[in-house]
Scaffold this motif. Structure first.
Motif, mmCIF file in Angstrom:
data_model
loop_
_atom_site.group_PDB
_atom_site.id
_atom_site.type_symbol
_atom_site.label_atom_id
_atom_site.label_comp_id
_atom_site.label_asym_id
_atom_site.label_seq_id
_atom_site.Cartn_x
_atom_site.Cartn_y
_atom_site.Cartn_z
ATOM 1 N N UNK A 1 -8.922 4.672 11.074
ATOM 2 C CA UNK A 1 -8.237 3.438 11.638
ATOM 3 C C UNK A 1 -7.740 3.681 12.944
ATOM 4 N N UNK A 2 -7.526 5.043 13.601
ATOM 5 C CA UNK A 2 -7.164 5.078 15.003
ATOM 6 C C UNK A 2 -5.945 4.548 15.462
ATOM 7 N N UNK A 3 -6.070 3.510 16.547
ATOM 8 C CA UNK A 3 -5.049 2.661 16.952
ATOM 9 C C UNK A 3 -4.408 1.847 16.070
ATOM 10 N N UNK B 1 2.367 2.267 9.824
ATOM 11 C CA UNK B 1 2.281 1.038 9.783
ATOM 12 C C UNK B 1 0.787 0.691 10.004
ATOM 13 N N UNK B 2 0.051 -0.162 9.330
ATOM 14 C CA UNK B 2 -1.076 -0.509 9.325
ATOM 15 C C UNK B 2 -1.696 -1.950 10.032
ATOM 16 N N UNK B 3 -2.199 -2.021 11.180
ATOM 17 C CA UNK B 3 -2.471 -3.217 11.695
ATOM 18 C C UNK B 3 -3.953 -3.950 11.209
ATOM 19 N N UNK C 1 -3.622 -11.986 10.953
ATOM 20 C CA UNK C 1 -3.617 -10.824 10.992
ATOM 21 C C UNK C 1 -2.434 -10.260 10.290
ATOM 22 N N UNK C 2 -2.038 -8.895 10.039
ATOM 23 C CA UNK C 2 -0.872 -8.517 9.597
ATOM 24 C C UNK C 2 -0.512 -7.179 9.939
ATOM 25 N N UNK D 1 3.165 -10.821 10.104
ATOM 26 C CA UNK D 1 1.802 -11.542 9.848
ATOM 27 C C UNK D 1 1.866 -12.788 10.512
ATOM 28 N N UNK D 2 0.421 -13.099 10.907
ATOM 29 C CA UNK D 2 0.041 -14.407 11.667
ATOM 30 C C UNK D 2 -0.920 -14.994 10.972
#
Length: 106
Positions: A17-19, A32-34, A49-50, A72-73
């Motif tokens: 997942x990198x960044x 925390x995972x975006x 997104x969340x 979340x959005x």
């Protein structure tokens, strides 16, 4: 499970997942995972997104981590509950095994 095995799992999450993955603490695991759709070019989906928090306790993986939505959005309350339900169900299924990568995939 040893602390070393859990550390290797956290490295795998970072590699995949990198960044998008922010490691808050490596042991017990807390990240925390975006998440956002990989289909960002489809305009109807690019506003969703969340950020999901996955926080494990010292008994991880025998005890599944706590999973919560930080922000979340574009997701209404019903979809947020659905998303969290899916991830928590997966955590229960995978109890006692290293599950962070699988939870992130979910």
């Amino acid at each position: 499970m040893t602390e070393e095995e859990v550390a290797m799992e956290m490295e795998a999450v970072e590699a995949v997942y990198g960044d998008e993955a922010v490691i808050v603490d490596s042991y017990p695991p807390h990240l925390h995972l975006h998440i956002k759709p990989r289909t960002a070019e489809i305009s109807s989906q690019q506003f969703v997104e969340a950020v999901v928090r996955i926080q494990a306790g010292p008994k991880y993986p025998d005890e599944p981590p706590q999973i919560s939505l930080i922000e979340s959005k574009g997701l209404d309350e019903q979809r947020q509950k659905l998303l969290m339900g899916f991830v928590q169900e997966k955590a229960s299924e995978l109890s006692s095994s290293l599950m962070l990568v699988a939870l992130c995939e979910q």
